[in-house]
Enzyme design. Sequence first.
Site, PDB file in Angstrom:
ATOM      1  CD  GLU A 257      -7.408   5.566  -3.891  1.00  0.00           C
ATOM      2  OE1 GLU A 257      -6.837   4.969  -3.060  1.00  0.00           O
ATOM      3  OE2 GLU A 257      -8.230   6.506  -3.559  1.00  0.00           O
TER       4      GLU A 257
ATOM      5  CD  GLU B  77      -3.075   2.279  -2.973  1.00  0.00           C
ATOM      6  OE1 GLU B  77      -4.212   2.687  -2.784  1.00  0.00           O
ATOM      7  OE2 GLU B  77      -2.151   2.647  -2.193  1.00  0.00           O
TER       8      GLU B  77
ATOM      9  CG  ASP C 272      -3.008   6.920  -2.871  1.00  0.00           C
ATOM     10  OD1 ASP C 272      -4.124   6.456  -3.034  1.00  0.00           O
ATOM     11  OD2 ASP C 272      -2.103   6.791  -2.378  1.00  0.00           O
TER      12      ASP C 272
ATOM     13  CG  HIS D  73      -3.043   9.369   0.637  1.00  0.00           C
ATOM     14  ND1 HIS D  73      -3.726  10.141   1.534  1.00  0.00           N
ATOM     15  CD2 HIS D  73      -3.974   8.275   0.384  1.00  0.00           C
ATOM     16  CE1 HIS D  73      -4.841   9.574   1.968  1.00  0.00           C
ATOM     17  NE2 HIS D  73      -4.991   8.484   1.253  1.00  0.00           N
TER      18      HIS D  73
ATOM     19  CD  GLN E 147      -7.760   0.625  -5.218  1.00  0.00           C
ATOM     20  OE1 GLN E 147      -8.394  -0.340  -4.799  1.00  0.00           O
ATOM     21  NE2 GLN E 147      -6.507   0.737  -4.794  1.00  0.00           N
TER      22      GLN E 147
ATOM     23  CG  HIS F 161      -1.880   1.242   1.386  1.00  0.00           C
ATOM     24  ND1 HIS F 161      -1.895   1.936   2.491  1.00  0.00           N
ATOM     25  CD2 HIS F 161      -2.824   1.515   0.657  1.00  0.00           C
ATOM     26  CE1 HIS F 161      -2.624   2.674   2.313  1.00  0.00           C
ATOM     27  NE2 HIS F 161      -3.595   2.626   1.229  1.00  0.00           N
ATOM     28  NE  ARG F 162      -1.642   5.712   1.583  1.00  0.00           N
ATOM     29  CZ  ARG F 162      -2.114   6.485   2.720  1.00  0.00           C
ATOM     30  NH1 ARG F 162      -1.334   7.360   3.357  1.00  0.00           N
ATOM     31  NH2 ARG F 162      -3.363   6.390   3.086  1.00  0.00           N
TER      32      ARG F 162
HETATM   33  O1  G3P Z   1      -5.967   0.841  -1.641  1.00  0.00           O
HETATM   34  C1  G3P Z   1      -7.017   1.218  -0.621  1.00  0.00           C
HETATM   35  C2  G3P Z   1      -6.675   2.309   0.044  1.00  0.00           C
HETATM   36  O2  G3P Z   1      -5.441   2.995  -0.454  1.00  0.00           O
HETATM   37  C3  G3P Z   1      -7.597   3.389   0.225  1.00  0.00           C
HETATM   38  O3  G3P Z   1      -7.404   4.253   1.197  1.00  0.00           O
HETATM   39  O4  G3P Z   1      -7.117   6.460   1.883  1.00  0.00           O
HETATM   40  O5  G3P Z   1      -5.191   4.710   1.730  1.00  0.00           O
HETATM   41  O6  G3P Z   1      -6.070   5.721  -0.291  1.00  0.00           O
HETATM   42  P1  G3P Z   1      -6.482   5.346   0.992  1.00  0.00           P
HETATM   43 CA    CA Z   2      -4.839   4.698  -1.941  1.00  0.00          CA
END
Ligand code: G3P
Ligand code: CA
Length: 314
Positions: free
Chosen positions: A174, A91, A93, A106, A210, A64-65
């Site tokens: 994302e 993942e 953003d 993010h 996503q 994540h990130r």
């Molecule tokens: O991939 C799921 C997650 O990233 C969603 O929440 O706020 O971390 O972008 P956030």
């Molecule tokens: Ca995210």
Amino acid sequence: MYAGTATATASVATAAVLGAGMLLMSNPGAPLPDAPATLRTVQQAGPVRHATDAMARGPRVYAHRGASAYAPENTLVAVDRADALGFDWVENDVQLTRDGVPVVMHDTGLKRTTNAEEVFPDRAPWAVKDFTAAEISRLDAGSWFGARYAGTRVPTLRQFLRRLGHNRQNLLLEIKSPGTYPGIERVTLKVLNEEGWLDRAHVRDRLVIQSFGAGSVRTVHALRPDVVTGFLGAPAVAKLPAYAEFTDQINPPSAGLSGGYVAAVHALKGPHGKKLQVSPWTVNDAASARKVDGMGVDGIITNAPDVVRAATKG
Ligand code: G3P
Ligand code: CA
């Protein structure tokens, strides 16, 4: 818990989604062409370098990130840390700068993870959308996390893709705050296309797009129906069939997730005729990872991919 949440919010969201989708489907714009072969030099077709997903019995693990428990989020360092730990899927953003360049960040503001206040003291509230890509490229996006990361930059999406390609990694992309950035879906797809990420091999195995914005997911699906998509959230079970028209994944917060909800999602097929998948976020400890694994989730989105892998690989 989720199974019974037929909330007004979900109903409104669904109505908005369907309306946006009808509009889009009536005028989706020209399909984006495949990238020229000359642009497909960094990412070539073939199996990913790591064998972890194939070898491990357990859900797919998304860093994540990047591996953001160990390196500044959404930077190339975090991508490399995930790679060093052996993780194929990252993942991120994506948002747009004032001059329309997709960058990886993010927050919609620059304050938390960069030194924007120091470099641009008169530019409050330091929103990403108010800065050009050149301005953002001057910022330090690493020092907030630790002195050793001083000088780490905010990557553009293009830079991010190239690093993933170099590392033979895959991307859960994302689209962040789509309402702030009209047209972000088309711009993002354009960069993906130019970087070779919309060729058959990437679309089949290496890319998911996503968003929390159902309309944004639907837009991506309308523009590029072959791309695998995900909706971030937990629509009421009764609303899931409407989502299954344009999204392949329902990716909910882990808090409150139940096996019943996972089963309800799995009972449906997405736009590509495959079982809808579920990947909750953000699961950072072993006990929580085991819990959602026991519910039968397909993936787990985590800041600490090594912890999740160790807890779930069977
Ligand atoms: O991939 C799921 C997650 O990233 C969603 O929440 O706020 O971390 O972008 P956030
Ligand atoms: Ca995210």
